[in-house]
Design a protein around this motif. Structure first.
Motif: not given
Length: 71
Positions: A30-34, A49-50
């Motif tokens: 999974f990709p890094a979210r932060d 950003e999401r």
């Protein structure tokens, strides 16, 4: 009977180990979210950003930088 029981425990332990390894492999994909990442070749900083609906927004000064940040 004891040999069969040991064989079953060995199979169970092997399956549990394989399941744990598979879970770690999937989790790491999974990709890094932060956080921050350095991407060589960018002319200007890019923000990725999401929103609350989990839609990714890329803000860049040039289209080329946006495409590079997209991957």
């Amino acid at each position: 009977m004891t040999l069969l029981r040991r064989a079953l425990w060995l199979v169970l332990a092997t399956l549990l180990l394989l399941a744990a390894l598979l879970a770690v492999y999937i989790w790491r994909s999974f990709p890094a979210r932060d956080g921050q990442a350095t991407l060589p070749g960018l002319a200007q900083p890019v923000a990725v950003e999401r929103d609350p609906a989990d839609v990714t927004h890329i803000r860049a000064r040039s289209a080329l930088d946006a495409w590079r940040a997209l991957g």
